[in-house]
Design a protein around this motif. Structure first.
Motif, PDB file in Angstrom:
ATOM      1  N   ALA A   1       0.831  -1.206   0.000  1.00 27.54           N
ATOM      2  CA  ALA A   1       0.000   0.000   0.000  1.00 27.54           C
ATOM      3  C   ALA A   1       0.866   1.256   0.000  1.00 27.54           C
ATOM      4  CB  ALA A   1      -0.922  -0.002   1.207  1.00 27.54           C
TER       5      ALA A   1
ATOM      6  N   PHE B   1       1.864   2.508  -3.480  1.00 24.09           N
ATOM      7  CA  PHE B   1       0.824   3.275  -4.168  1.00 24.09           C
ATOM      8  C   PHE B   1       0.764   4.694  -3.621  1.00 24.09           C
ATOM      9  CE2 PHE B   1      -1.129  -0.983  -4.988  1.00 24.09           C
ATOM     10  CZ  PHE B   1      -1.188  -0.880  -6.362  1.00 24.09           C
ATOM     11  N   PHE B   2       0.795   4.804  -2.287  1.00 31.02           N
ATOM     12  CA  PHE B   2       0.654   6.130  -1.679  1.00 31.02           C
ATOM     13  C   PHE B   2       1.838   7.034  -2.028  1.00 31.02           C
ATOM     14  CE2 PHE B   2      -2.168   4.010   1.588  1.00 31.02           C
ATOM     15  CZ  PHE B   2      -3.312   4.520   1.012  1.00 31.02           C
TER      16      PHE B   2
ATOM     17  N   LEU C   1      -4.155   6.101  -8.210  1.00 34.50           N
ATOM     18  CA  LEU C   1      -3.154   5.461  -7.361  1.00 34.50           C
ATOM     19  C   LEU C   1      -3.542   5.537  -5.894  1.00 34.50           C
ATOM     20  CD1 LEU C   1       0.094   6.571  -9.120  1.00 34.50           C
ATOM     21  CD2 LEU C   1      -0.588   4.237  -8.651  1.00 34.50           C
ATOM     22  N   LEU C   2      -4.142   6.667  -5.498  1.00 28.86           N
ATOM     23  CA  LEU C   2      -4.586   6.792  -4.102  1.00 28.86           C
ATOM     24  C   LEU C   2      -5.626   5.731  -3.788  1.00 28.86           C
ATOM     25  CD1 LEU C   2      -4.945  10.601  -3.311  1.00 28.86           C
ATOM     26  CD2 LEU C   2      -3.474   8.912  -2.225  1.00 28.86           C
TER      27      LEU C   2
ATOM     28  N   ALA D   1      -6.048   2.933  -5.343  1.00 30.35           N
ATOM     29  CA  ALA D   1      -5.378   1.638  -5.358  1.00 30.35           C
ATOM     30  C   ALA D   1      -4.692   1.380  -4.026  1.00 30.35           C
ATOM     31  CB  ALA D   1      -4.372   1.585  -6.497  1.00 30.35           C
ATOM     32  N   GLY D   2      -4.091   2.423  -3.444  1.00 29.11           N
ATOM     33  CA  GLY D   2      -3.445   2.280  -2.155  1.00 29.11           C
ATOM     34  C   GLY D   2      -4.425   1.875  -1.081  1.00 29.11           C
TER      35      GLY D   2
END
Lengths: 218, 193
Positions: free
Chosen positions: A195, A198-199, B175-176, B178-179
């Protein structure tokens, strides 16, 4: 983004560099057409192996090597490869160089090979490499393809390092394995987990978007 | 490796170690074609199909390469199999549904460079899976990929109506999300252990 910067009248060192055509092939990959931050290509290895700065650097350099070699070979063979089977030929060329790189890394450092795992083999399917072969090397001579490959490769490495550096710094409190923070620092474990990748990338993209908007307004 | 049940392999590939959200494989189509629900499911189907075929071929090729003692040809032969399967799927879709062919656009031939498929072939070889195990592993990976794609498409369809700041629009927002999805998938980590 390319048009945006070109339209403005530029002066100074960067402009002289940009106006000479051969250095421009090299410079554009580093910043203006950075494969990760601007073109958003090659996401998979970018996210997967950027959990430490060391992994990111190694992956970036391995990719640069493959990109350079494949760009040069594709460019030198561009008049011999029939148009219909060009993609298949490019993939085969890339796959051969990746196999070489895979064995090379295994010979240099087993530990590195282990920590990168299957992602060395997965350089084959990095869209940046195939993209450059198709968009650039198949239309330009060897020298220019070399410069383009070098620029794009280093730009990719730079982007990977940006991600890996931040993730290792926050997730582990170190850079290249050297601890930077005192022991009391509480690691953000999340940053080295998937995660976090991605962040971090989202944060970098946000940063560049904000920069772009500011420049467009000014 | 024999102790892993087929069910566990399936759950592992689809949820616990989801190919997209935990291994970062197949991010390009994940970001590219997750705009609409309809395209997302069909893209998932196409990728799953290519995965199944290439995983079975990869098993055969691996045994052959071991037999003739040429493991260095592994990568090259895998990618050739994948490229030809994609070509097959492309012709099939073009014939059956030209509308879908147009909707998938450039991302259809790009399945060749979808790392999830090559990754699957490499992982199953590394893990030493047999024929049936490889098949189930491919099925799980395909299901996981489709699941992630559909989740993402659903969220993005909703977001089209939301008022987001212009800085966040585009790849950064995707992307956020996805995170956050990846965070929630970490909750599956306890399954099957």
């Amino acid at each position: 983004m390319g048009n945006l910067t070109k339209d403005k009248a530029e002066t100074g060192f960067m402009a002289t560099l940009r106006n000479s055509p051969s250095t421009d092939e090299f410079i554009k990959g580093l910043w203006r057409e950075n494969p990760v931050f601007v073109q958003v290509l090659g996401m998979c290895p970018t996210l997967a192996v950027s959990n430490t700065a060391m992994n990111a650097m190694a992956m970036g350099l391995a990719t640069t090597f493959v990109l350079l070699m494949s760009n040069m070979l594709v460019s030198s063979l561009r008049n011999f490869i029939p148009k219909q089977v060009r993609i298949a030929s490019y993939i085969l060329i890339i796959a051969s160089f990746v196999t070489v790189t895979d064995y090379l890394i295994q010979a240099i450092s087993i530990d590195l090979h282990k920590s990168l795992g299957a992602f060395i083999s997965l350089i084959v399917v990095n869209c940046v490499i195939l993209g450059r072969a198709e968009a650039f090397a198949s239309k330009n001579n060897m020298g220019r393809s070399f410069l383009d490959g070098l620029g794009m490769g280093l730009g990719f490495t730079f982007a990977l390092f940006c991600l890996g550096g931040v993730r290792e710094l926050l997730g582990n409190g170190s850079i290249f394995g050297f601890a930077l923070f005192p022991d009391s620092f509480q690691e953000w474990i999340i940053m080295i987990l998937p995660a976090g990748g991605f962040f971090t990338l989202a944060a970098w993209l946000l940063f560049f978007n904000a920069l772009k908007e500011k420049r467009a307004k000014a | 490796m024999k102790s892993e049940s087929l069910w566990y392999i399936f759950i592992n590939a689809s949820l616990i170690n989801n190919f997209v959200l935990a291994y970062f494989l197949g991010i390009c189509p994940f970001l590219g074609v997750s705009g609409k629900m309809g395209t997302a499911t069909k893209m998932g189907g196409a990728v799953t199909f290519v995965m199944l075929i290439s995983s079975m071929c990869a098993y055969g090729i691996h045994s052959l390469l071991i037999a003739i003692n040429a493991p260095f040809l592994q990568l090259i032969s895998y990618i050739v199999v994948i490229a030809s399967t994609v070509q097959l799927v492309e012709m099939f879709i073009k014939k059956m549904s030209p509308a879908l062919f147009r909707a998938l656009g450039i991302f259809l031939p790009l399945i060749t460079t979808n790392c999830a498929i090559l990754g699957l072939a490499l992982f199953q070889t590394n893990k030493g899976y047999g024929f049936v195990e490889s098949f189930v592993y491919a099925l799980g990976a395909g299901a996981g990929f489709t699941f992630a794609l559909v989740l993402m498409a659903g969220l993005r369809e909703q977001l089209d109506f939301a008022d987001v700041p212009s800085v966040v629009k585009g790849a950064a927002l995707t992307l956020l999300i996805a995170g956050i999805l990846s965070l929630s998938f970490m909750g599956f980590a306890g399954l099957g252990s």
